[in-house]
Design an enzyme around this catalytic site. Structure first.
Site, mmCIF file in Angstrom:
data_model
loop_
_atom_site.group_PDB
_atom_site.id
_atom_site.type_symbol
_atom_site.label_atom_id
_atom_site.label_comp_id
_atom_site.label_asym_id
_atom_site.label_seq_id
_atom_site.Cartn_x
_atom_site.Cartn_y
_atom_site.Cartn_z
ATOM 1 N N GLU A 1 -10.127 13.189 -21.675
ATOM 2 C CA GLU A 1 -10.780 14.640 -22.685
ATOM 3 C C GLU A 1 -11.444 14.688 -23.784
ATOM 4 O OE1 GLU A 1 -5.979 13.321 -21.754
ATOM 5 O OE2 GLU A 1 -7.619 12.659 -21.396
ATOM 6 N N CYS B 1 -2.691 10.720 -23.666
ATOM 7 C CA CYS B 1 -2.333 9.452 -23.920
ATOM 8 C C CYS B 1 -1.919 9.349 -25.119
ATOM 9 C CB CYS B 1 -2.847 8.030 -23.071
ATOM 10 S SG CYS B 1 -4.642 8.723 -24.643
ATOM 11 N N MET C 1 -7.714 -5.477 23.346
ATOM 12 C CA MET C 1 -7.759 -6.486 24.366
ATOM 13 C C MET C 1 -7.205 -7.568 24.287
ATOM 14 S SD MET C 1 -9.678 -3.625 26.274
ATOM 15 C CE MET C 1 -8.965 -4.173 27.666
ATOM 16 N N TRP D 1 -16.206 -2.825 19.180
ATOM 17 C CA TRP D 1 -15.792 -1.854 18.770
ATOM 18 C C TRP D 1 -15.046 -0.094 19.509
ATOM 19 C CZ3 TRP D 1 -15.683 -2.905 13.504
ATOM 20 C CH2 TRP D 1 -16.527 -3.313 13.181
ATOM 21 N N ARG E 1 -11.633 2.541 1.809
ATOM 22 C CA ARG E 1 -10.910 1.324 1.389
ATOM 23 C C ARG E 1 -12.160 1.559 0.347
ATOM 24 N NH1 ARG E 1 -14.316 -2.267 5.051
ATOM 25 N NH2 ARG E 1 -12.936 -3.333 6.573
ATOM 26 N N SER F 1 0.616 -17.631 5.079
ATOM 27 C CA SER F 1 2.294 -18.538 5.168
ATOM 28 C C SER F 1 1.354 -19.225 4.792
ATOM 29 C CB SER F 1 3.314 -18.182 5.949
ATOM 30 O OG SER F 1 3.231 -17.234 6.045
ATOM 31 N N GLY G 1 -3.136 -6.685 12.002
ATOM 32 C CA GLY G 1 -2.694 -7.181 13.337
ATOM 33 C C GLY G 1 -1.600 -6.315 13.484
ATOM 34 N N LEU H 1 1.465 -8.953 10.887
ATOM 35 C CA LEU H 1 1.864 -8.031 9.368
ATOM 36 C C LEU H 1 2.334 -6.334 9.254
ATOM 37 C CD1 LEU H 1 1.985 -9.026 6.849
ATOM 38 C CD2 LEU H 1 -0.711 -8.256 7.360
#
Length: 366
Positions: free
Chosen positions: A53, A76, A164, A171, A185, A230, A295, A298
């Site tokens: 604004e 705001c 694999m 890739w 990202r 962890s 992977g 997770l």
């Protein structure tokens, strides 16, 4: 009659310009219209700098008096890093304010609207609301649920394999798909991965813009790198520990090592970092959206907890065989009734690959 949808659509176009730079603030656009002519436009570029604004009013100048103001988010009403936008609109003497959506923060929602109305300004709320909410869905979710929006990006072969048996994965997809990931990202607040990916691939997890998609007038905003480790096994020479970009490590153990990262000790859930607590921690750090690049373990853990809001599957036209690794580690699913349904919201070609966007349809309890 004013074409509210037309001018709000333009405001949303402006708001989208902040998708890579406005975080942790929401993306907001503003258009000021006088006698059917746009006299001022603005958008929020970066946290701590002028809001949409204020930027639009600066362009409009005296023409803002008795004009209509279209803004994608409720102005705001409080002092933060900048003064209240509601006050700026009142001082400028605008006649009417048209708002796409109210502020999702329950502590301030509606206060900006009340302030404008008390000053005698006509306020209309609810023009292209759904589009405005989608643009800032991470910010909205953090305000509503106190956890960020979580999107998991996975590259796979057409037979559903992500690496694999040896762990080799570079890739699977082509250069166009990998560049598309850079955009994802760039619009994320954080990138989340596990220690297994760090040890296997030693990724940098940074935004590397190429081409014209990143706004060159803005410095690259690197997302926070978040690593679930962890037992704090991360090698000291990992790329994420050898540069100056921010890294957060979530662990169960007390940190006795000198690491170039912010290490936090979190509670345990089944002898692993409690991912629900981690998400709450990230929300407290103003993380709106998390992109998961991890992977099967997770990703599987996040999915079973109902923490993945969206899946972005990049499918390459290649076969990797039965011994290659799958997408999710889900050992508890043994019957068809336990299967997790997915709703497809988008399918498109990215170079020689396909990007499929899906939303998990969780059972009650998540």
């Amino acid at each position: 009659m004013a074409n509210h949808e037309y001018y709000m659509a333009r405001s949303l176009q402006l708001a989208e310009r902040g998708r890579y730079t406005a975080d942790p603030n929401p993306c907001v656009g503003c258009v000021i219209v006088k006698d059917g002519t746009i006299v001022g436009e603005g958008w929020h570029q970066k946290a701590g700098e002028g809001h949409a604004e204020v930027n639009a009013l600066a362009v409009a100048g005296d023409k803002a008096y008795q004009a209509d103001c279209y803004v994608t988010l409720e102005p705001c009403s409080h002092f933060g890093k900048t003064p209240p936008c509601a006050d700026a609109l009142i001082v400028a003497g605008v006649k009417r304010v048209i708002i796409a959506m109210t502020d999702p923060n329950p502590l301030v929602s509606g206060q900006g609207i009340d302030r404008l109305r008390l000053a005698g300004i006509d306020v209309i709320v609810g023009v292209l609301t759904e589009q405005a909410q989608h643009l800032n869905r991470g910010f909205c979710q953090r305000m509503r649920l106190q956890r960020p929006l979580v999107r998991s990006k996975i590259a796979m072969s057409i037979d559903g394999r992500t690496a694999m048996a040896s762990g080799q994965s570079q890739w699977i997809t082509g250069p166009d798909a990998r560049q598309d990931v850079q955009k994802l990202r760039a619009e994320s607040s954080a990138i989340l991965t596990g220690i297994g990916t760090i040890i296997a691939d030693n990724p940098s997890l940074t935004v590397r813009p190429e081409g014209s998609w990143y706004p060159v007038e803005q410095a690259i905003r690197q997302p926070l790198r978040v690593i679930v480790d962890s037992q704090l096994k991360i090698p000291a020479d990992s790329v994420v520990l050898t540069d100056s970009r921010p890294t957060l490590i979530a662990t169960l153990t007390e940190n006795t090592r000198r690491l170039n990262a912010d290490v936090i000790q979190l509670p345990s859930q089944a002898e692993q970092v409690d991912l629900n607590v981690l998400m709450s921690e990230l929300a407290q750090r103003q993380i709106n959206s998390v992109m998961v690049e991890a992977g099967s373990k997770l990703n599987g853990a996040l999915l079973q907890l109902g923490l993945i809001d969206e899946l972005l599957i990049y499918m390459a036209p290649k076969l990797m065989g039965d011994s290659a690794r799958g997408l999710f580690h889900l050992p508890s699913l043994n019957e068809m009734s336990q299967a997790i349904d997915l709703a497809i919201s988008d399918v498109r070609a990215i170079g020689k690959d396909w990007r499929i966007t899906l939303t998990p349809q969780y059972k009650k309890g998540h």
